[in-house]
Design an enzyme around this catalytic site. Structure first.
Site, PDB file in Angstrom:
ATOM      1  N   GLY A 355       0.843  -1.180   0.000  1.00 51.35           N
ATOM      2  CA  GLY A 355       0.000   0.000   0.000  1.00 51.35           C
ATOM      3  C   GLY A 355       0.881   1.233   0.000  1.00 51.35           C
ATOM      4  O   GLY A 355       1.620   1.461   0.938  1.00 51.35           O
ATOM      5  N   THR A 356       0.779   2.052  -1.051  1.00 53.38           N
ATOM      6  CA  THR A 356       1.685   3.168  -1.244  1.00 53.38           C
ATOM      7  C   THR A 356       0.978   4.250  -2.037  1.00 53.38           C
ATOM      8  O   THR A 356       0.079   3.966  -2.816  1.00 53.38           O
ATOM      9  CB  THR A 356       2.943   2.709  -2.035  1.00 53.38           C
ATOM     10  OG1 THR A 356       3.549   1.615  -1.365  1.00 53.38           O
ATOM     11  CG2 THR A 356       3.960   3.827  -2.180  1.00 53.38           C
ATOM     12  N   VAL A 357       1.404   5.525  -1.855  1.00 50.25           N
ATOM     13  CA  VAL A 357       0.921   6.601  -2.711  1.00 50.25           C
ATOM     14  C   VAL A 357       2.110   7.231  -3.422  1.00 50.25           C
ATOM     15  O   VAL A 357       3.206   7.324  -2.871  1.00 50.25           O
ATOM     16  CB  VAL A 357       0.154   7.685  -1.919  1.00 50.25           C
ATOM     17  CG1 VAL A 357      -1.156   7.122  -1.395  1.00 50.25           C
ATOM     18  CG2 VAL A 357       0.988   8.249  -0.769  1.00 50.25           C
ATOM     19  N   SER A 374       4.490   5.723   2.063  1.00 52.02           N
ATOM     20  CA  SER A 374       3.786   4.462   2.300  1.00 52.02           C
ATOM     21  C   SER A 374       3.787   4.056   3.763  1.00 52.02           C
ATOM     22  O   SER A 374       4.715   4.359   4.510  1.00 52.02           O
ATOM     23  CB  SER A 374       4.469   3.357   1.482  1.00 52.02           C
ATOM     24  OG  SER A 374       3.889   2.094   1.748  1.00 52.02           O
ATOM     25  N   MET A 437       3.366   3.069  -7.989  1.00 55.61           N
ATOM     26  CA  MET A 437       3.366   2.475  -6.665  1.00 55.61           C
ATOM     27  C   MET A 437       2.845   1.045  -6.717  1.00 55.61           C
ATOM     28  O   MET A 437       2.293   0.611  -7.711  1.00 55.61           O
ATOM     29  CB  MET A 437       2.538   3.304  -5.690  1.00 55.61           C
ATOM     30  CG  MET A 437       1.116   3.633  -6.131  1.00 55.61           C
ATOM     31  SD  MET A 437      -0.053   2.259  -6.191  1.00 55.61           S
ATOM     32  CE  MET A 437      -0.155   1.850  -4.470  1.00 55.61           C
TER      33      MET A 437
END
Length: 536
Positions: A355-357, A374, A437
């Site tokens: 899960g990352t932006v 993240s 990402m």
């Protein structure tokens, strides 16, 4: 400059590339992109906009990042590219022996064992201090207001929030996880699409970080709350771990790919994997994207690069080989020789979902930022520090419990890190920031986007829209439904273990901003999420 047809659009999409002159922000959440643009219009630069967007994303996309996560950045300003590593180390009091004594054979995903020191607040403060034009209190104001007043849940966000809630509901039964449910499921469920969610705790924490330039997080009231929460439940992170931490400036690494320099952050990040793969691939000629030859060689190069990356990448201070050796022409040639007509079986490892932006910003002054942030694996460890809204990351899950492995868990050590920002230049002039990402998909996404851009002359939006694949482990490869069936069938006959992915969440979410020869900004945003570009 880049050679692409602005109208070349071979893949279905509802978007065209966006053109603007004065400023641009591209990210996965419309409200965050607009927050960054508002800061540009108030007199901030691309660095201020990146900080504002990043802070806003901790509120409006908490499924992928948070205040308690890590960050990396590549910043182009005044003719120089700067690298910032804002990833944190393991706590001083943890050890491999303690984890094994607790009955684990691999690093757990949830709880205090995988919690490492958060680096994101330090990144905001350091970027603001060195390059920003506006006070941090003003730059973080949009994020604070969204936390205070609330915002409506967008479609992709709602989907991933519900998915995370179901996982946490099934797995997180202990009292230490109670604050996560109070914060992110206050009605006993995940907030629904179109429903308003707010968090006053987030707002207070962001305000404190803004007013103290993150000092409260590392050496003040917030540090004390993290310390007490960890101590209460037998965690390892302490005030002294936070007090001694500061994000560090690093020298970006690169390879030259067909006349363009592709830049990444050095280890402990996995940007090295993307560069090794590109270094291998530049020894081949590619004329079309949708061919068996293109897919096969891309997949094989990524497999070889990952085999090496997982063997050598860890905390830069613990690396046993030199980055320049792994990026040498001789090394690339030796790896290239291994690619034949059949699928290889590399040294295996199994990537995890993440899960990352990612965000990219640019302004009319020539500044450009590639930034990624993240908590890892969605919301992270499942731990929220009570009364703060700080969801602690579980980045330590990437450590090995094999004491002989270069990435073995040790106190005060940074783990192999998945989040990587990218940047493209040519002849010492900036083309711009890019990123994709998604945990171990990230270097694979970087390779595919860069080849789409340079080899296949796609504009930014087309480069992101194009069908993607992801290597998983061994000979296993996953394909989007948009990849031609005859190509997947042919790859299967070559020994690849092929599989069609269910849904688009497995293939990363990217953003691109290029600056053309006229000084005009050209942006593309990810069609696989709530991505948007704000520009003026």
């Amino acid at each position: 400059m880049l050679d692409f047809d602005p109208l070349f659009y071979p893949y279905s999409s509802q978007r065209m590339s966006v053109y603007a002159k004065n400023g641009m922000v591209a990210t996965s959440q419309p409200l965050a992109a607009q927050a960054g643009l508002d800061i540009l219009k108030k007199g901030g630069n691309a660095i201020d906009a990146a900080i504002a967007t990043a802070a806003c994303l901790t509120v409006v996309e908490p499924t992928s990042n948070g205040i308690g996560g890590d960050a990396f950045a590549l910043v182009w300003t005044k003719g120089t590219l700067y690298g910032l590593n804002a990833s944190g180390p393991s706590p001083k009091s943890i050890s491999l022996e303690l984890v094994k004594k607790a009955g684990y054979h691999e690093m757990p995903k949830f709880g205090f064992f995988p919690v490492t020191v958060p680096g994101a607040p330090s990144a905001w403060a350091i970027l603001s201090e060195r390059f920003g034009q506006l006070p941090l209190t003003e730059v973080l104001r949009p994020a604070i207001e969204y936390a205070e007043k609330g915002f409506p849940i967008s479609p992709a966000l709602g989907k991933y929030w519900e998915k995370a809630f179901q996982i946490y509901k099934a797995n997180l039964k202990e009292e230490q996880f109670k604050a996560w449910f109070q914060t992110f499921a206050p009605k006993g469920r995940a907030p629904r699409i179109g429903e308003i969610w707010r968090s006053l705790d987030h707002a207070k924490t962001l305000q404190s970080i803004a007013e103290t330039k993150a000092e409260s997080f590392y050496r003040g009231e917030l540090a004390e709350k993290i310390h007490q929460f960890s101590k209460r439940y037998g965690g390892f992170i302490r005030k002294e771990d936070l007090e001694t931490y500061k994000a560090e400036w690093v020298e970006p690494i690169k390879v030259n790919y067909r006349g363009y320099d592709v830049w990444e952050i050095p280890p402990n990040g996995q940007g090295l994997v993307a560069l090794m793969a590109l270094n291998i691939l530049k020894g081949f000629e590619f004329t079309e994207k949708e061919t068996i030859n293109t897919y096969h060689k891309q997949i094989e190069a990524i497999k070889l690069a990952f085999a090496d990356g997982k063997t050598y990448i860890t905390d830069a201070k613990k690396m046993k080989v030199k980055v320049e050796d792994l990026l040498s022409e001789a090394y690339a040639e030796e790896r290239r020789k291994l690619i034949g007509e059949k699928a290889l079986e590399p040294k295996p490892f199994k990537p995890a979902k993440g899960g990352t932006v990612y965000l990219a910003t640019a302004d009319g002054q020539g500044n450009m930022v590639s930034y990624i942030q993240s908590n890892y694996m969605g919301f992270g460890s499942g731990l929220v520090v009570p009364g703060t809204g700080i969801s602690l990351q579980n980045r330590g899950h990437n450590f090995s419990l094999n004491p002989a492995h270069v990435n073995a868990l040790e106190p005060c050590k940074k783990p192999y890190h998945t989040i990587i920002p990218g940047f493209l230049t040519k002849d010492n002039q900036p083309i711009g920031p890019f990123g994709v990402m998604g945990a171990f998909m990230q270097p694979q996404g970087h390779v595919q986007v860069i080849m789409n851009t340079i080899d296949f002359h796609m504009n930014p939006q087309a480069a992101l829209d194009a069908p993607r694949w992801q290597w998983l482990e061994g000979k296993k490869v996953e394909f989007e439904h948009t990849v031609p069936v005859h190509i997947v069938d042919s790859l299967a006959r070559m020994g690849h273990q092929t599989n069609w992915a269910m849904g688009s969440g497995n293939f990363g979410r990217g953003q691109i901003i290029w600056r053309n020869e006229h000084g005009v900004l050209v942006g593309g945003t990810e069609p696989r999420t709530d991505g948007t570009i704000a520009a003026w």
